[in-house]
Structure formats: structure tokens, C-alpha cells
Design a protein around this motif. Structure first.
Motif, PDB file in Angstrom:
ATOM      1  N   THR A 178      -3.456  -7.911  -5.151  1.00  0.00           N
ATOM      2  CA  THR A 178      -4.901  -7.674  -5.025  1.00  0.00           C
ATOM      3  C   THR A 178      -5.435  -8.230  -3.713  1.00  0.00           C
ATOM      4  O   THR A 178      -6.227  -7.577  -3.017  1.00  0.00           O
ATOM      5  CB  THR A 178      -5.645  -8.329  -6.209  1.00  0.00           C
ATOM      6  OG1 THR A 178      -5.189  -7.739  -7.437  1.00  0.00           O
ATOM      7  CG2 THR A 178      -7.147  -8.127  -6.082  1.00  0.00           C
ATOM      8  N   ARG A 179      -5.005  -9.428  -3.348  1.00  0.00           N
ATOM      9  CA  ARG A 179      -5.486 -10.047  -2.118  1.00  0.00           C
ATOM     10  C   ARG A 179      -4.991  -9.301  -0.883  1.00  0.00           C
ATOM     11  O   ARG A 179      -5.743  -9.114   0.079  1.00  0.00           O
ATOM     12  CB  ARG A 179      -5.061 -11.515  -2.071  1.00  0.00           C
ATOM     13  CG  ARG A 179      -5.673 -12.332  -3.193  1.00  0.00           C
ATOM     14  CD  ARG A 179      -5.556 -13.820  -2.959  1.00  0.00           C
ATOM     15  NE  ARG A 179      -6.096 -14.564  -4.094  1.00  0.00           N
ATOM     16  CZ  ARG A 179      -6.489 -15.828  -4.024  1.00  0.00           C
ATOM     17  NH1 ARG A 179      -6.396 -16.499  -2.879  1.00  0.00           N
ATOM     18  NH2 ARG A 179      -6.960 -16.442  -5.086  1.00  0.00           N
ATOM     19  N   THR A 197      -4.513  -7.373  10.269  1.00  0.00           N
ATOM     20  CA  THR A 197      -4.560  -6.342   9.233  1.00  0.00           C
ATOM     21  C   THR A 197      -4.191  -4.976   9.779  1.00  0.00           C
ATOM     22  O   THR A 197      -3.685  -4.126   9.044  1.00  0.00           O
ATOM     23  CB  THR A 197      -5.955  -6.281   8.597  1.00  0.00           C
ATOM     24  OG1 THR A 197      -6.939  -6.131   9.635  1.00  0.00           O
ATOM     25  CG2 THR A 197      -6.244  -7.560   7.820  1.00  0.00           C
ATOM     26  N   ARG A 221       0.807  -1.221   0.000  1.00  0.00           N
ATOM     27  CA  ARG A 221       0.000   0.000   0.000  1.00  0.00           C
ATOM     28  C   ARG A 221       0.841   1.273   0.000  1.00  0.00           C
ATOM     29  O   ARG A 221       0.578   2.205  -0.757  1.00  0.00           O
ATOM     30  CB  ARG A 221      -0.929  -0.012   1.218  1.00  0.00           C
ATOM     31  CG  ARG A 221      -1.914   1.130   1.272  1.00  0.00           C
ATOM     32  CD  ARG A 221      -2.901   0.948   2.404  1.00  0.00           C
ATOM     33  NE  ARG A 221      -2.240   0.832   3.711  1.00  0.00           N
ATOM     34  CZ  ARG A 221      -2.239  -0.260   4.450  1.00  0.00           C
ATOM     35  NH1 ARG A 221      -2.841  -1.354   4.023  1.00  0.00           N
ATOM     36  NH2 ARG A 221      -1.612  -0.290   5.614  1.00  0.00           N
ATOM     37  N   LEU A 231      -4.142  -6.114  -0.688  1.00  0.00           N
ATOM     38  CA  LEU A 231      -4.797  -4.813  -0.601  1.00  0.00           C
ATOM     39  C   LEU A 231      -6.245  -4.930  -0.155  1.00  0.00           C
ATOM     40  O   LEU A 231      -6.819  -3.974   0.368  1.00  0.00           O
ATOM     41  CB  LEU A 231      -4.723  -4.105  -1.956  1.00  0.00           C
ATOM     42  CG  LEU A 231      -3.323  -3.590  -2.342  1.00  0.00           C
ATOM     43  CD1 LEU A 231      -3.319  -3.072  -3.764  1.00  0.00           C
ATOM     44  CD2 LEU A 231      -2.869  -2.505  -1.371  1.00  0.00           C
ATOM     45  N   SER A 232      -6.850  -6.106  -0.332  1.00  0.00           N
ATOM     46  CA  SER A 232      -8.224  -6.323   0.133  1.00  0.00           C
ATOM     47  C   SER A 232      -8.269  -6.878   1.550  1.00  0.00           C
ATOM     48  O   SER A 232      -9.339  -7.219   2.055  1.00  0.00           O
ATOM     49  CB  SER A 232      -8.959  -7.266  -0.826  1.00  0.00           C
ATOM     50  OG  SER A 232      -8.365  -8.563  -0.803  1.00  0.00           O
ATOM     51  N   GLY A 233      -7.098  -6.987   2.191  1.00  0.00           N
ATOM     52  CA  GLY A 233      -7.051  -7.413   3.591  1.00  0.00           C
ATOM     53  C   GLY A 233      -6.922  -8.901   3.811  1.00  0.00           C
ATOM     54  O   GLY A 233      -7.072  -9.373   4.938  1.00  0.00           O
ATOM     55  N   GLN A 234      -6.646  -9.664   2.762  1.00  0.00           N
ATOM     56  CA  GLN A 234      -6.518 -11.111   2.905  1.00  0.00           C
ATOM     57  C   GLN A 234      -5.100 -11.487   3.332  1.00  0.00           C
ATOM     58  O   GLN A 234      -4.143 -10.753   3.095  1.00  0.00           O
ATOM     59  CB  GLN A 234      -6.867 -11.809   1.591  1.00  0.00           C
ATOM     60  CG  GLN A 234      -8.298 -11.624   1.143  1.00  0.00           C
ATOM     61  CD  GLN A 234      -8.606 -12.416  -0.110  1.00  0.00           C
ATOM     62  OE1 GLN A 234      -8.341 -13.613  -0.189  1.00  0.00           O
ATOM     63  NE2 GLN A 234      -9.172 -11.741  -1.110  1.00  0.00           N
TER      64      GLN A 234
END
Length: 363
Positions: free
Chosen positions: A228-229, A256, A191, A231-234
Motif C-alpha cells: 500500500t505504501r 518515484t 505495480r 503504491l502510494s509513492g512512499q
């Protein structure tokens, strides 16, 4: 003084250059082996940064030792070569070491020992104001241990990507946004790229997960999918078959909210990791006490961070976990003493307090 330098074999090759095993012989005919890191001119600054950090960390346990206080130079047909002699790890990297075990899965007692040692190394690194930024199996070296409690010991190496806390690398905005090696990096490294000790702890979670499963985190995924994962919190999947304390440890590393991971010193208190046995103490009770204590410390850290960020002036009482219901008064006394030890990481002291209260010493 070194009088002879004998090439023994190539240990490994990477994007930065290569590492050779070299035998040095002194005037008195004594000799020793060294792992010599070689880099060409384009990687010179990275090697300079590495020796600067290693010299500051010299003498710290769990950190690889540099031999000498300056870089060596030589020449080849490809140009000038800069050399950094390091102590030689006869067992190789943790990545290579894992290949000695079926499915690359390490025995659980060994995993616990190695995880503790890695955190001890991070305590030294973070204590000097640095963030390693690239904790992974290739950057952890395995040595035979002289201790009777463990067959092996590990030390952290490769400080070429090391940054000061809060620093942003110049290459971050140019290259794909990774602060380290993609599969071991945290959401915040994707990020914003700012170096903070919390991203090293995410990497520790990835490493412990890999030692249990034998499989690299995000196995089979492309870089774009990983980004992508994250940045989506995974986070990488944690198998249900893992022991509960191992899952809790890894989940803490994968928080997170970075501050909820705590610090390397606080993670050393986690029940997963080996600790001194106290005579007469039931293991289950000790695990329960330390787990609740660990969660309390990390929650308090997160709460303090949020209070500062949100500029909240009123101090609300901390909501406590209701364990040991029949001994509410006893727990209150325990909490008061623990809070006075706010910054203490002395496990012996914390267990002593627990024992003392249980036996009525503070009643």
C-alpha cells in the motif's frame, strides 16, 4: 580433475534448497573450497537460468564466480539433486557480516566502499542486458580483500530471479505481486512487475540505508502495508541524522520516477562514493562540483524521457542550477564540455575538465 569431494558443513538453507561448503581434491593432492548450491528437481530451471547468467558474467569483477561450466548431479532419498559449485566467501553474506558490528551498523568508510562495489557489479549485470531483481544483504557475499584501500570486497550472487530487461516473470500474475524480496523492492515492481535496471537501484538505496541504520527497510510492517505504501509513492524513512551526501544518495535511489534514479554508472559519480583524490583540489569544491554534475546528468535523463513520452517536438533550453554566480561564463563552458561527454562515465576525465577550466586551460 576432481578425485574427491568432501562435505565440510552446511552454510545456509533457503526456499530454493541449501548451500554446502565442500572441499574438492585434485589428482595432484591440491584442494580448494567451494560453496555448492543444491536444488531439487522442482527448482531445476531456476538453477539452469542462474548458471547461464553466471557463465555470461564470468570474469566480471563484483560477480560471484561459478566453478565449472555445467551443473553437477547426485541422488538422495528425496530425489535427484542438481548442484552449482561457486567460489567460497569466507566472510559469508553481507547480512551475516553486519552481525559482527554493534547494532548491525557498519562504519561509514566501509559502507561507501561496499556501495561502490555493488554498483560496479550492477554495471556488469545491466551491461549484459540483465536485471538482478533481488539485490539484498543475503545476495551480496563478503570476501577478504587483497587491496590496501579496503579490508573487504563484495560480490553479487544468487541469480535465480534474474531476468532480461523488459521481461515479466510467469509467476508474477499468480503469486503476490513482488519481483524479488518485498522489503527491498520498488513501487514499479509492485505495480507492473516488469524487470528494469531502475528497480535494482531502488534496492541499492534500501541496502545502503540498512548498512547505516542496522535495521531492515519497512521494519515491522506486513506485506499488505508495504504494498500500500509503495503504491502510494512512499519510500522507507531516511533518518535525519545520516550525513547529507548519504541522504542525497538514498533519496536518488528512492525517486518515484524510475528514470530519475539514473543508471548504476551514473550513481558511481555520486559524491558519497570513494573516488581518486586530485592533488591540489579542495574536497568541498570537488564534492560540490560532482554533486551538481550528478544532478544535472540525472535531470537531463529524466527530461529526455519525458520529451519522448509526451512527443514534444520543440527543444526547450535546460534550466540550470545557478551556482558559481560570479563565473557564469566559466560554468557555461563547463556545461558545454560535460554535454559532449554525455555518455561518459570516466570520473578522471570529468574531474580533469573541472580542474582545467578552473586553471584557465579552456579560456
Amino acid at each position: 580433475m576432481q578425485t574427491n569431494e568432501e562435505f565440510v558443513k552446511r552454510l545456509r538453507k533457503g526456499a530454493y534448497g541449501f548451500v554446502n561448503l565442500v572441499r574438492y581434491t585434485n589428482d595432484d593432492n591440491s584442494s580448494y573450497l567451494a560453496a555448492v548450491k543444491n536444488s531439487y528437481q522442482k527448482d531445476y530451471q531456476s538453477l539452469v537460468r542462474e548458471i547461464q547468467v553466471l557463465l555470461q558474467l564470468k570474469g566480471c569483477p563484483r560477480i560471484v564466480t561459478c566453478l565449472g561450466d555445467s551443473l553437477q548431479q547426485s541422488f538422495s532419498r528425496f530425489g535427484e539433486i542438481h548442484k552449482l559449485p561457486l567460489e567460497y566467501a569466507s566472510e559469508g553474506s553481507l547480512n551475516a557480516f553486519m552481525n559482527n558490528y554493534a547494532d548491525r551498523k557498519l562504519p561509514e568508510p566501509l559502507i561507501k566502499d561496499l556501495a561502490r562495489m555493488i554498483l560496479e557489479g550492477l554495471v556488469s549485470i545491466h551491461g549484459h542486458g540483465y536485471v538482478h531483481c533481488d539485490i539484498k544483504p543475503d545476495n551480496v557475499l563478503v570476501f577478504p580483500s587483497s587491496s590496501t584501500s579496503s579490508s573487504y570486497e563484495v560480490k553479487i550472487c544468487d541469480f535465480g530471479n534474474c531476468l532480461e530487461k523488459g521481461e515479466v516473470p510467469l509467476c508474477w500474475e499468480i503469486n503476490f505481486p513482488w519481483l524479488g524480496t518485498a522489503i527491498y523492492m520498488s513501487p514499479e515492481s509492485v505495480r507492473d512487475g516488469i524487470a528494469d535496471m531502475f528497480l535494482d537501484l531502488w534496492s541499492v538505496g534500501c541496502l545502503v540505508l540498512e548498512m547505516y541504520t542496522g535495521v531492515s527497510p519497512w521494519e515491522g510492517l506486513e506485506l499488505d502495508d508495504i504494498a500500500t505504501r509503495l503504491l502510494s509513492g512512499q519510500a522507507p524513512e531516511i533518518p535525519e541524522i545520516l550525513p547529507s551526501d548519504a541522504k542525497d544518495f538514498i533519496q536518488t535511489c528512492f525517486s518515484t520516477e524510475p528514470e530519475e534514479r539514473g543508471s548504476a554508472s551514473e550513481l558511481l559519480l555520486h559524491p558519497l562514493l570513494p573516488r581518486p583524490q586530485v592533488e591540489g583540489e579542495e574536497e568541498e569544491t570537488s564534492n560540490s562540483f560532482l554533486l551538481n554534475l550528478f544532478k544535472l546528468r540525472t535531470r537531463r535523463r529524466g527530461s529526455e524521457k519525458k520529451v519522448t513520452t509526451d512527443a514534444v517536438s520543440d527543444k526547450k533550453p535546460l534550466k540550470l542550477l545557478r551556482f558559481w554566480k560570479k563565473k557564469a561564463t566559466l560554468f557555461k563552458r563547463t556545461l558545454n564540455i560535460v554535454l559532449r561527454l554525455k555518455k561518459s562515465t570516466d570520473l578522471f576525465s570529468l574531474v580533469f575538465v573541472h580542474q582545467g577550466l578552473a586553471r584557465g586551460f579552456y579560456s
